[in-house]
Design an enzyme around this catalytic site. Structure first.
Site, short mmCIF file in Angstrom:
data_model
loop_
_atom_site.label_atom_id
_atom_site.label_comp_id
_atom_site.label_asym_id
_atom_site.label_seq_id
_atom_site.Cartn_x
_atom_site.Cartn_y
_atom_site.Cartn_z
CE1 TYR A 106 -3.89 -1.87 4.97
CE2 TYR A 106 -3.16 0.30 4.26
CZ TYR A 106 -3.75 -0.91 3.98
OH TYR A 106 -4.20 -1.17 2.70
CB SER A 129 -0.87 0.00 1.26
OG SER A 129 -1.42 1.28 1.47
CE LYS A 168 -1.66 -3.79 2.80
NZ LYS A 168 -2.00 -5.15 2.31
N1 LIG Z 1 -8.75 -0.64 -1.82
C1 LIG Z 1 -7.60 0.01 -1.93
O1 LIG Z 1 -7.52 1.10 -2.52
C2 LIG Z 1 -6.36 -0.54 -1.36
C3 LIG Z 1 -6.29 -1.86 -0.91
N2 LIG Z 1 -5.08 -2.35 -0.51
C4 LIG Z 1 -4.97 -3.75 -0.09
O2 LIG Z 1 -5.63 -4.60 -1.01
C5 LIG Z 1 -6.16 -5.73 -0.31
C6 LIG Z 1 -7.64 -5.89 -0.62
O3 LIG Z 1 -8.33 -4.74 -0.15
P1 LIG Z 1 -9.85 -4.40 -0.51
O4 LIG Z 1 -10.33 -5.24 -1.61
O5 LIG Z 1 -9.89 -2.93 -0.63
O6 LIG Z 1 -10.56 -4.81 0.88
P2 LIG Z 1 -11.94 -5.56 1.22
O7 LIG Z 1 -12.25 -5.23 2.63
O8 LIG Z 1 -12.96 -5.28 0.17
O9 LIG Z 1 -11.55 -7.10 1.11
C7 LIG Z 1 -10.69 -7.72 2.03
C8 LIG Z 1 -11.19 -9.13 2.25
O10 LIG Z 1 -10.27 -9.80 3.14
C9 LIG Z 1 -11.03 -10.68 3.93
N3 LIG Z 1 -10.28 -11.03 5.14
C10 LIG Z 1 -10.02 -10.23 6.21
N4 LIG Z 1 -9.32 -10.91 7.13
C11 LIG Z 1 -9.11 -12.15 6.64
C12 LIG Z 1 -8.42 -13.29 7.12
N5 LIG Z 1 -7.83 -13.28 8.33
N6 LIG Z 1 -8.38 -14.39 6.36
C13 LIG Z 1 -9.00 -14.43 5.14
N7 LIG Z 1 -9.69 -13.38 4.64
C14 LIG Z 1 -9.72 -12.25 5.37
C15 LIG Z 1 -12.30 -9.92 4.24
O11 LIG Z 1 -13.36 -10.78 4.65
C16 LIG Z 1 -12.55 -9.20 2.92
O12 LIG Z 1 -13.46 -9.92 2.11
C17 LIG Z 1 -5.83 -5.49 1.17
O13 LIG Z 1 -4.65 -6.18 1.50
C18 LIG Z 1 -5.62 -4.01 1.25
O14 LIG Z 1 -4.81 -3.65 2.31
C19 LIG Z 1 -3.94 -1.59 -0.50
C20 LIG Z 1 -3.97 -0.30 -0.91
C21 LIG Z 1 -5.18 0.35 -1.34
C1 LIG Z 2 -7.59 1.03 1.90
C2 LIG Z 2 -6.40 1.62 2.57
C3 LIG Z 2 -6.62 2.09 3.93
C4 LIG Z 2 -5.74 2.69 1.74
C5 LIG Z 2 -6.30 3.93 1.54
C6 LIG Z 2 -5.66 4.87 0.74
C7 LIG Z 2 -4.47 4.56 0.14
C8 LIG Z 2 -3.77 5.56 -0.72
O1 LIG Z 2 -3.95 6.75 -0.45
O2 LIG Z 2 -3.03 5.18 -1.62
C9 LIG Z 2 -3.91 3.31 0.35
O3 LIG Z 2 -2.73 2.99 -0.24
C10 LIG Z 2 -4.55 2.38 1.17
O4 LIG Z 2 -4.00 1.18 1.37
#
Ligand SMILES: NC(=O)C1=CN([C@@H]2O[C@H](COP(=O)(O)OP(=O)(O)OC[C@H]3O[C@@H](n4cnc5c(N)ncnc54)[C@H](O)[C@@H]3O)[C@@H](O)[C@H]2O)C=CC1
Ligand SMILES: CC(C)c1ccc(C(=O)O)c(O)c1O
Length: 305
Positions: free
Chosen positions: A165, A152, A169
């Protein structure tokens, strides 16, 4: 025409929602057999629900693909091994682990408690290690395999109120590079994606400052999670056989290669330094290369394309 990951077996953690779901669907559409892992917890890591993983499996099957649901947590050594074993028991092999599962417990550093720290480190950093480690003997034995880890900008650049976080990351970045080095001789690759996508996780970030509100609005408009999938599918494919140890930032239609820390400027003295010399000579010489205390929106200030 056969798919880019035809016949491969891909485990996607946290695939019941958001980015993981999009990657699981795209992998299946390109011919992979997919283990759709999701604990079904809340954004903050509370509760469990088998529904999200099963719904994505149903979607994949309805489209003619092959998938199996797994509801174990990535955050335990034994449970992570069960996720990998599900791939072996169901499909007889494993080729890719997408370490995507994640939760948030945002708090300013000086108010963060032990549980908030541990919960986030356990899912992101420990979970990614447990999953990678559980797959390693299979990758090593077959002389191939690859990892895709979600990092991230919160770690790579910085954001306020996310010390747990950010640490997790950046730990993942170090882990990915170390795996790439340690496993290169076995034909195993490891890369990171730093995504920006509109998901329930982004929706959970407090929009209590004008900058965060603006950032959230931009993301909802432009950044469907499906934009993250093409790079992930490529990285899982044999066409990426020479791509390892890299960090990519994916935002809407942009794919960016992220730099890795290297020395930008150095000073030396033949007879060493006193603290006073450091203050009077070293720091003035280095200061022009200091980075400001930037956050993500300062560095990536242009509109998503
Ligand atoms: N959405 C974004 O802009 C960003 C997301 N990320 C990363 O991308 C990944 C996916 O994020 P999103 O799709 O946005 O989140 P989301 O919340 O939509 O999906 C995450 C999923 O992980 C599952 N989960 C949580 N704990 C778990 C565990 N212990 N074992 C198995 N499953 C588990 C949840 O049930 C959920 O379905 C994460 O690692 C997040 O940190 C990183 C930077 C930005
Ligand atoms: C979903 C998480 C908290 C998040 C939110 C915003 C940014 C960003 O500004 O690029 C991230 O990298 C994240 O991981």
């Amino acid at each position: 025409m056969s798919g880019m990951v035809e016949g491969k077996v891909v485990v996607v953690t946290g695939a019941g929602n958001g980015i993981g779901r999009a990657i699981a669907l795209a992998m299946a559409a390109e011919g992979a057999r997919v283990v759709v892992n999701d604990l079904g917890s809340s954004v903050h890591g509370e509760g469990q629900d088998a529904g999200p993983a099963q719904r994505v499996v149903d979607e994949i099957k309805a489209a003619g693909g092959e998938a199996v649901a797994s509801t174990d947590s990535v955050a335990g050594w034994d449970s992570a091994h069960r996720i990998v074993q599900t791939a072996m028991d169901t499909f007889g092999q494993i080729d890719t682990v997408v370490n995507n599962a994640g939760i948030l417990r945002d708090r300013m550093f000086h108010k963060m408690d032990e549980q908030e720290w541990m919960a986030v480190l356990n899912v992101h950093l420990n979970g990614s290690f447990f999953m990678a480690r559980a797959a390693a003997p299979h990758f090593r034995a077959q002389g191939s395999g690859n990892y895709i880890h979600m990092t991230s900008n919160t770690g790579l650049v910085g954001n306020i109120g996310q010390v747990n976080y950010a640490a997790a990351k950046m730990g993942i970045v170090g882990m990915s590079k170390a795996i790439a080095l340690d496993m290169a001789n076995f034909g195993v690759r490891s890369n990171c994606i730093s995504p920006a996508a509109w998901s329930r996780m982004i929706g959970a970030v407090p929009t209590d400052t004008p900058e965060k509100k603006l950032q959230a609005e931009r993301m909802e408009r432009m950044m469907h999670p499906s934009r993250q999938a093409p790079l992930a599918v490529f990285l899982a494919s044999d066409q990426a056989k020479d791509v390892s140890g890299q960090i990519f930032y994916v935002r809407a239609n942009e794919i960016m290669l992220v730099s890795q820390p290297r020395v930008t400027r150095s000073v030396h003295r033949d007879n060493g330094w006193t603290p006073r010399d450091v203050a009077e000579h070293a720091i003035p010489a280095l200061r022009s290369s200091f980075l400001p205390l930037h956050q993500t929106h300062d560095v990536y200030s242009w509109e998503p394309i």
